[in-house]
Design an enzyme around this catalytic site. Sequence first.
Site, short mmCIF file in Angstrom:
data_model
loop_
_atom_site.label_atom_id
_atom_site.label_comp_id
_atom_site.label_asym_id
_atom_site.label_seq_id
_atom_site.Cartn_x
_atom_site.Cartn_y
_atom_site.Cartn_z
N ARG A 119 0.85 -1.14 -0.09
CA ARG A 119 0.08 0.22 0.02
C ARG A 119 0.93 1.27 -0.02
NH1 ARG A 119 -3.20 -2.64 3.87
NH2 ARG A 119 -4.99 -3.88 2.64
N LYS A 140 2.56 11.95 -10.72
CA LYS A 140 1.96 11.25 -11.42
C LYS A 140 2.69 9.91 -11.86
CE LYS A 140 -1.54 13.81 -14.06
NZ LYS A 140 -1.84 14.42 -15.35
N GLU A 182 8.68 18.30 -24.24
CA GLU A 182 7.70 18.73 -22.81
C GLU A 182 8.58 20.18 -22.29
OE1 GLU A 182 5.31 16.99 -22.05
OE2 GLU A 182 5.37 15.07 -21.99
N LYS A 224 6.17 23.39 -13.85
CA LYS A 224 5.39 22.04 -13.08
C LYS A 224 5.41 22.04 -11.54
CE LYS A 224 4.66 17.20 -13.51
NZ LYS A 224 4.77 16.14 -14.36
N GLU A 234 -4.95 16.94 -9.99
CA GLU A 234 -5.84 17.54 -11.30
C GLU A 234 -7.35 17.42 -11.15
OE1 GLU A 234 -3.84 15.26 -14.59
OE2 GLU A 234 -5.53 15.75 -15.82
N ARG A 238 -4.11 21.64 -12.94
CA ARG A 238 -2.94 20.64 -13.53
C ARG A 238 -3.31 20.24 -14.95
NH1 ARG A 238 0.46 16.05 -10.20
NH2 ARG A 238 1.55 15.62 -12.11
N ASN A 242 -1.25 18.78 -19.33
CA ASN A 242 -1.72 17.97 -20.22
C ASN A 242 -2.09 18.52 -21.66
OD1 ASN A 242 -3.62 15.31 -20.68
ND2 ASN A 242 -2.11 14.98 -19.15
N HIS A 245 -1.82 16.20 -25.09
CA HIS A 245 -1.68 15.03 -24.57
C HIS A 245 -2.95 14.18 -25.03
CE1 HIS A 245 1.89 16.21 -22.50
NE2 HIS A 245 2.08 14.98 -22.14
N HIS A 249 -1.46 11.20 -26.64
CA HIS A 249 -1.82 9.78 -26.04
C HIS A 249 -2.63 8.85 -26.92
CE1 HIS A 249 -1.11 10.81 -21.43
NE2 HIS A 249 -0.02 10.54 -22.09
N HIS A 262 6.97 9.38 -27.02
CA HIS A 262 5.94 10.32 -26.22
C HIS A 262 5.94 11.90 -26.75
CE1 HIS A 262 3.17 11.68 -23.13
NE2 HIS A 262 3.84 12.62 -22.49
N1 LIG Z 1 4.63 10.73 -14.77
C1 LIG Z 1 4.70 12.11 -15.66
O1 LIG Z 1 4.22 13.05 -15.12
C2 LIG Z 1 5.02 11.85 -17.37
C3 LIG Z 1 5.34 13.09 -17.67
C4 LIG Z 1 5.85 12.93 -18.87
C5 LIG Z 1 5.99 11.71 -19.52
N2 LIG Z 1 5.72 10.54 -18.91
C6 LIG Z 1 6.01 9.19 -19.32
O2 LIG Z 1 7.39 9.16 -19.60
C7 LIG Z 1 7.47 8.23 -20.78
C8 LIG Z 1 8.63 8.64 -21.73
O3 LIG Z 1 9.86 8.80 -20.99
P1 LIG Z 1 11.10 8.86 -21.54
O4 LIG Z 1 10.81 9.68 -22.88
O5 LIG Z 1 12.26 9.38 -20.77
O6 LIG Z 1 11.32 7.33 -22.01
P2 LIG Z 1 11.96 6.21 -21.77
O7 LIG Z 1 12.31 6.29 -20.13
O8 LIG Z 1 11.60 4.97 -22.35
O9 LIG Z 1 13.57 6.77 -22.22
C9 LIG Z 1 13.71 6.63 -23.39
C10 LIG Z 1 14.59 5.70 -24.18
O10 LIG Z 1 16.13 6.31 -23.87
C11 LIG Z 1 16.94 5.36 -22.99
N3 LIG Z 1 17.37 6.10 -22.22
C12 LIG Z 1 17.17 6.42 -20.88
N4 LIG Z 1 18.10 7.40 -20.35
C13 LIG Z 1 19.23 7.26 -21.14
C14 LIG Z 1 20.53 7.83 -20.96
N5 LIG Z 1 20.85 8.44 -20.03
N6 LIG Z 1 21.55 7.33 -22.22
C15 LIG Z 1 20.99 6.71 -23.04
N7 LIG Z 1 19.88 6.10 -23.22
C16 LIG Z 1 18.86 6.37 -22.29
C17 LIG Z 1 15.74 4.32 -22.70
O11 LIG Z 1 16.25 2.91 -22.25
C18 LIG Z 1 14.75 4.43 -23.47
O12 LIG Z 1 15.00 3.42 -24.44
C19 LIG Z 1 5.95 7.90 -21.23
O13 LIG Z 1 5.66 6.71 -20.90
C20 LIG Z 1 5.24 9.21 -20.74
O14 LIG Z 1 4.11 8.73 -20.78
C21 LIG Z 1 5.30 10.59 -17.48
O1 LIG Z 2 2.07 16.06 -14.63
C1 LIG Z 2 1.09 16.02 -15.40
O2 LIG Z 2 -0.21 16.40 -14.91
C2 LIG Z 2 0.84 16.06 -16.79
O3 LIG Z 2 0.16 16.04 -17.55
C3 LIG Z 2 2.28 15.69 -17.45
C4 LIG Z 2 2.37 14.83 -18.70
O4 LIG Z 2 3.53 15.53 -19.74
C5 LIG Z 2 2.54 13.60 -18.74
O5 LIG Z 2 2.72 12.80 -19.82
C6 LIG Z 2 1.55 12.88 -17.86
O6 LIG Z 2 1.98 11.45 -17.54
C7 LIG Z 2 0.15 12.67 -18.56
O7 LIG Z 2 -0.77 12.35 -17.49
P1 LIG Z 2 -2.25 11.60 -18.02
O8 LIG Z 2 -2.94 11.84 -16.80
O9 LIG Z 2 -2.84 12.25 -19.12
O10 LIG Z 2 -1.96 10.30 -18.36
ZN LIG Z 3 3.82 14.31 -21.29
#
Ligand SMILES: NC(=O)c1ccc[n+]([C@@H]2O[C@H](COP(=O)([O-])OP(=O)(O)OC[C@H]3O[C@@H](n4cnc5c(N)ncnc54)[C@H](O)[C@@H]3O)[C@@H](O)[C@H]2O)c1
Ligand SMILES: O=C(O)C(=O)C[C@@H](O)[C@H](O)[C@H](O)COP(=O)(O)O
Ligand SMILES: [Zn+2]
Length: 357
Positions: A119, A140, A182, A224, A234, A238, A242, A245, A249, A262
């Site tokens: 949990r 998130k 982003e 952010k 959100e 917040r 998005n 997105h 998405h 992404h």
């Molecule tokens: N939680 C949030 O608020 C939020 C915000 C934006 C995006 N996201 C999510 O994040 C994901 C995308 O993240 P990302 O673009 O970092 O993708 P990722 O984590 O897949 O990294 C992209 C690629 O780069 C490689 N990589 C990572 N670091 C590296 C480094 N230092 N050197 C060489 N290669 C490296 C990875 O192995 C992968 O192949 C998506 O799933 C998206 O939905 C979440």
């Molecule tokens: O932090 C947030 O809020 C965002 O929307 C950041 C986005 O860049 C990110 O891709 C996030 O994961 C999208 O969230 P979701 O709720 O649309 O899945």
């Molecule tokens: Zn995003």
Amino acid sequence: MESLQIKTASKKYPVYFGERILENLHSVIEDVCPSVSNILVISDETVYKHHGKALMKELPNQALSYILPSGEGAKSFEHFYNVQTFALEHGLDRQSLIIAFGGGVVGDLAGFVAATYMRGIPFIQVPTTLLAHDSAVGGKVAINHELGKNMIGAFHQPEAVFYDISLLETLSEKEWRSGFAEVVKHALIYSTTFYDWLKSSVSTFEDLKGETLIQSIKEGIKVKAEIVANDEKETGIRAFLNFGHTLGHAIEAELGYGEITHGEAVVIGMCFAFEIGKELIDTTFPLEKLKEWLHKLGYRTDIPQGLDKNNLVAKMKADKKAQHGQINMVLLKEIGEPLLMKVDEKTILSLLSETST
Ligand SMILES: NC(=O)c1ccc[n+]([C@@H]2O[C@H](COP(=O)([O-])OP(=O)(O)OC[C@H]3O[C@@H](n4cnc5c(N)ncnc54)[C@H](O)[C@@H]3O)[C@@H](O)[C@H]2O)c1
Ligand SMILES: O=C(O)C(=O)C[C@@H](O)[C@H](O)[C@H](O)COP(=O)(O)O
Ligand SMILES: [Zn+2]
């Protein structure tokens, strides 16, 4: 090493950033998790190959590691289940700490494991991509479902974010492009000053170095931080984070996870949102100038060929911002003036047809 403070309704935590700061990680862990029993590092094959040794050297010898395959496919039920099984088999308890060492994929998956294991246990984000200036902050965490991006998730804030920007040196151009999307989003939704500075400072990804890189990351995180400080879960503003997105998405899910990055999908989504804005709100934003810059940086701004428009609309209707089945999109009146607006699906469908190649 510089730092920023994130203050959300549920937690306050530091974001440390700078070049070659990895050696300070152990003291940050001692600070934010003084009574940690054991540590599980979750990473992916590529990140671990490049930087695993450097990270593990800074951690106690008993620290465990779980290495995922690289790419969006890791944000799946299967990998989520496998990591939970590993954690149970290795006796992780509520005093254990998870370290998410990678980009947004690792951060989202590891964060969701931390949010749900017994949990909820603590975790620290150690981001390794530019994109993760966004994903590592704000809490998130999620995995994907075949029917939609990040559909299964939680809000679970990390204990700290520890961002050694030197780790980004091994990123491919494709990943710089994804992450920079982003940064552009943060600038567009926040201020002309940030946007104009970014546009004049970055003409190629070679420019994203030294002070320009640090400033881009810092300003992006500040945007952010300000938003999540006011609306952690959100219920209101917040949603502005998005921007791009709703369609972005839908494109990622329709093409198949990992077929487009992404950030590339978000860029297409932002340009589409501007087109919708031209129809529905009074905006003078010079979209063609933005597109010119984006094209020079190698982004596509049109909708990829061969996607079924009705399926895209169905995915947009299933987006988390939708209300009673009505699509809600973030539009920009001007730079720094985002708004959330219900958009009729007929308007979307006809513009999707016009803007596709
Ligand atoms: N939680 C949030 O608020 C939020 C915000 C934006 C995006 N996201 C999510 O994040 C994901 C995308 O993240 P990302 O673009 O970092 O993708 P990722 O984590 O897949 O990294 C992209 C690629 O780069 C490689 N990589 C990572 N670091 C590296 C480094 N230092 N050197 C060489 N290669 C490296 C990875 O192995 C992968 O192949 C998506 O799933 C998206 O939905 C979440
Ligand atoms: O932090 C947030 O809020 C965002 O929307 C950041 C986005 O860049 C990110 O891709 C996030 O994961 C999208 O969230 P979701 O709720 O649309 O899945
Ligand atoms: Zn995003």
